[in-house]
Design a protein around this motif. Structure first.
Motif, short mmCIF file in Angstrom:
data_model
loop_
_atom_site.label_atom_id
_atom_site.label_comp_id
_atom_site.label_asym_id
_atom_site.label_seq_id
_atom_site.Cartn_x
_atom_site.Cartn_y
_atom_site.Cartn_z
N UNK A 1 19.93 14.85 -49.99
CA UNK A 1 19.80 14.31 -48.76
C UNK A 1 21.18 14.76 -48.42
N UNK A 2 22.09 14.89 -47.55
CA UNK A 2 23.51 14.79 -47.24
C UNK A 2 23.69 14.30 -45.88
N UNK A 3 24.67 14.26 -45.94
CA UNK A 3 25.46 13.30 -45.16
C UNK A 3 26.71 13.84 -44.62
N UNK A 4 26.41 13.41 -43.28
CA UNK A 4 28.18 14.61 -42.41
C UNK A 4 27.05 15.90 -41.72
N UNK A 5 28.86 15.91 -40.60
CA UNK A 5 28.11 17.17 -40.02
C UNK A 5 28.10 18.89 -40.91
N UNK A 6 29.59 18.51 -41.51
CA UNK A 6 29.60 19.97 -42.39
C UNK A 6 29.00 20.12 -43.07
N UNK A 7 28.20 18.94 -44.17
CA UNK A 7 27.54 18.88 -45.15
C UNK A 7 25.96 19.11 -44.90
N UNK A 8 25.45 19.04 -43.16
CA UNK A 8 24.56 19.83 -43.11
C UNK A 8 24.17 21.40 -43.30
N UNK A 9 25.27 21.86 -43.40
CA UNK A 9 25.60 23.79 -43.93
C UNK A 9 24.48 23.70 -45.76
N UNK A 10 25.05 22.63 -46.53
CA UNK A 10 24.50 22.53 -47.36
C UNK A 10 22.79 22.37 -47.39
N UNK A 11 22.65 21.60 -47.20
CA UNK A 11 20.93 21.63 -46.32
C UNK A 11 20.44 22.71 -45.83
N UNK A 12 21.37 23.71 -44.58
CA UNK A 12 20.12 24.45 -43.53
C UNK A 12 20.78 25.42 -44.97
N UNK B 1 15.37 28.46 -49.43
CA UNK B 1 13.79 28.61 -50.12
C UNK B 1 13.21 27.07 -51.35
N UNK B 2 14.41 26.04 -51.03
CA UNK B 2 14.39 25.17 -51.11
C UNK B 2 12.67 24.64 -51.60
N UNK B 3 12.68 24.04 -52.63
CA UNK B 3 11.23 23.12 -52.84
C UNK B 3 11.30 21.40 -52.55
N UNK B 4 12.50 21.68 -52.71
CA UNK B 4 13.42 19.98 -51.83
C UNK B 4 12.17 19.08 -50.82
N UNK B 5 12.34 18.43 -50.77
CA UNK B 5 12.82 17.85 -49.56
C UNK B 5 13.98 17.26 -48.96
N UNK B 6 14.00 17.80 -47.24
CA UNK B 6 15.30 17.56 -47.35
C UNK B 6 15.53 16.69 -45.58
N UNK B 7 16.79 16.11 -45.91
CA UNK B 7 16.90 15.15 -44.80
C UNK B 7 18.35 15.27 -44.37
N UNK B 8 18.33 14.96 -43.34
CA UNK B 8 20.06 15.31 -43.15
C UNK B 8 20.38 14.73 -41.95
N UNK B 9 21.66 13.62 -42.62
CA UNK B 9 22.17 12.34 -41.76
C UNK B 9 23.84 12.67 -41.24
N UNK B 10 23.72 11.92 -40.41
CA UNK B 10 25.72 12.32 -40.05
C UNK B 10 26.18 10.97 -40.28
N UNK B 11 25.86 9.63 -41.33
CA UNK B 11 25.70 9.14 -41.66
C UNK B 11 25.27 8.38 -43.17
N UNK B 12 26.00 7.17 -43.34
CA UNK B 12 24.65 6.32 -44.24
C UNK B 12 23.35 5.46 -43.92
N UNK B 13 23.74 5.20 -42.51
CA UNK B 13 23.44 3.87 -41.87
C UNK B 13 21.67 3.54 -42.44
N UNK B 14 20.75 5.24 -42.27
CA UNK B 14 19.55 5.21 -42.63
C UNK B 14 18.94 6.01 -43.86
N UNK B 15 19.96 5.82 -43.97
CA UNK B 15 19.20 6.67 -45.88
C UNK B 15 18.15 5.66 -46.62
N UNK B 16 18.65 4.73 -46.74
CA UNK B 16 17.94 4.04 -47.75
C UNK B 16 16.62 4.08 -47.65
N UNK B 17 16.49 3.29 -46.26
CA UNK B 17 15.24 3.69 -45.29
C UNK B 17 13.85 4.83 -45.98
#
Length: 461
Positions: free
Chosen positions: A395-406, A412-428
């Motif tokens: 899970x990445x949080x923030x615009x810069x961190x999207x580069x980590x996810x991408x 070829x990561x086997x991880x389930x990947x989620x990108x968020x702008x902030x923490x608001x919906x992460x807990x869900x």
């Protein structure tokens, strides 16, 4: 602060008393408008261009103003204020620093490094404080403007001082060393950080290297012998003693047989032909490096290696430094929100390589600040690191961190990947995944209060 008479201050600054009495002593020192005026008996340096609030100064009186303002203006001081006029406030400031530092012949340790300097500083303080009165910088508050209050925190009872050096721009470490005049300097490691101020990795290494010239004549430099960027620093002009610590290459303080154990790391320390069994609270190879630097510094300060090792075993790990807690649904939460840079991310991932075996590993990674024009490059490098590991969810949080996810996805990561702008919906997304077999690393910038609060939300309080 050691008390100094106003009369003595006038004499060594070669100043002129234009108002007030010199028959009293100063107990505190500040630079006006850089530090808060909170105490009576304070000395303050006031620049020619600054506006003086004479009423405020007088209320905290007796006060001493040192300034290069015109005498006509300085004579506006009120009854509780003494004024010494000098030719140059800046020169007077440095004369005062030189005089005050010269009052004390004690070990003064200064530390720099991309990671580990606060922990190592706290370790040295913990070791030395059993026998000595120690003055030290507070937490990670290491900005150059803090240097004057920290220096004047030394007094007659102080037996040693330990200061962390802050680096935002080239020249910061040189400036602080001119104030502290350390007898012992430590470089924990040099990774990547503050490229906005230092412009490039080479510039950052040069800025860190300022500590080498900042150590007093005949002093000691303690360096990480495994660090490739430290090896780029020229030491041929350094005239003091050089001590190395390390794990992989032969060093003066060498750690061998490193193992993860309950609540920390154990290893065998070899110094010359002597071997010692060491336990240090806190997980990770990086914590072993911190311990090696702290033990070496303690020995150079005049303490025994055996006593340093004994004291180190009772060290309390710092909050939000790979802090392990039980979290929601019995999950393990690793809170590493103290600081965020590529070096500390890699260190945290290495800890999970060992402690995350057989567990469902979830990474929550935020933006890394202060990388200047290299933001995308280093975030993508972290994505590559992640892709090489057995990670369940990223899970990445923030615009810069999207580069980590991408980049992780690209590699070829086997991880389930989620990108968020902030923490608001992460807990869900996160909550259904949490159980006793889950370990969650949360790592974000120190400036992100939302990520710090989110880490606390994940823990069982």
């Amino acid at each position: 602060m050691q008390h100094i008479s106003v009369s003595d201050i006038k004499n060594f600054l070669q100043g002129e008393v234009v108002k007030g009495s010199e028959r009293w002593s100063v107990k505190h020192a500040i630079y006006y408008n850089r530090h808060d005026l909170t105490h009576s008996h304070s000395l303050m340096f006031v620049n020619k261009s600054e506006t003086i609030n004479w009423q405020e100064i007088d209320r905290k009186g007796p006060s001493l103003v040192i300034s290069d303002k015109p005498s006509t203006e300085l004579k506006n001081a009120l009854k509780n204020t003494t004024v010494i006029r000098v030719k140059s406030t800046v020169q007077a400031y440095w004369k005062f620093i030189e005089y005050y530092r010269g009052l004390f012949q004690i070990p003064v340790v200064a530390l720099t490094g991309t990671c580990g300097k606060t922990t190592t500083k706290e370790m040295i303080k913990h070791i030395a404080s059993k026998e000595w009165n120690v003055q030290a910088s507070v937490s990670s508050k290491n900005e150059p403007r803090q240097s004057l209050p920290y220096l004047t925190g030394i007094d007659q009872q102080t037996k040693a001082a330990i200061f962390e050096l802050g680096l935002g721009n080239t020249g910061n470490i040189k400036h602080q060393c001119m104030i502290y005049q350390p007898t012992i300097g430590i470089i924990t490691n040099i990774g990547v950080h503050h490229l906005d101020g230092c412009k490039s990795l080479d510039g950052y290494i040069k800025a860190k290297a300022e500590i080498v010239e900042g150590i007093t004549k005949g002093g000691t430099l303690i360096i990480n012998g495994d660090d490739e960027n430290i090896k780029k620093i020229s030491l041929h002009k350094f005239k003091g003693k050089i001590i190395t610590f390390g794990i992989h290459e032969n060093s003066d303080y060498q750690a061998k047989n490193i193992q993860f154990t309950k609540d920390g790391m154990k290893f065998v320390l070899q110094v010359l032909n002597e071997k010692y069994n060491v336990f240090v609270p806190g997980y990770g190879e990086h914590q072993v490096y911190n311990a090696l630097a702290a033990i070496a510094a303690a020995k150079e300060m005049g303490l025994s290696i055996s006593n340093a090792i004994s004291r180190l075993s009772t060290f309390k790990t710092m909050e939000r430094h790979l802090e392990f807690s039980t979290g929601i649904s019995g999950s393990t939460i690793v809170d590493d929100t103290w600081t965020n840079n590529p070096t500390s991310v890699e260190a945290a991932l290495k800890v999970l390589d060992s402690l995350g075996k057989g567990k469902k590993v979830i990474l929550i990674l935020g933006d890394i600040k202060r990388l200047g024009n290299f933001e995308e490059k280093y975030h993508r490098e972290i994505g590559t690191m992640v892709a090489k590991r057995n990670v369940h969810t990223l899970i990445t949080i923030g615009k810069l961190a999207e580069n980590i996810a991408n980049q992780a996805l690209k590699d070829g990561t086997k991880a389930e990947v989620h990108m968020f702008n902030d923490v608001t919906s992460v807990l869900e997304v996160l909550k259904p995944k949490l159980d006793r077999d889950t370990i969650v690393l949360i790592k974000g910038p120190m400036s992100s209060k939302s990520m710090i609060e989110f880490a606390n939300q994940l823990k069982n309080k």
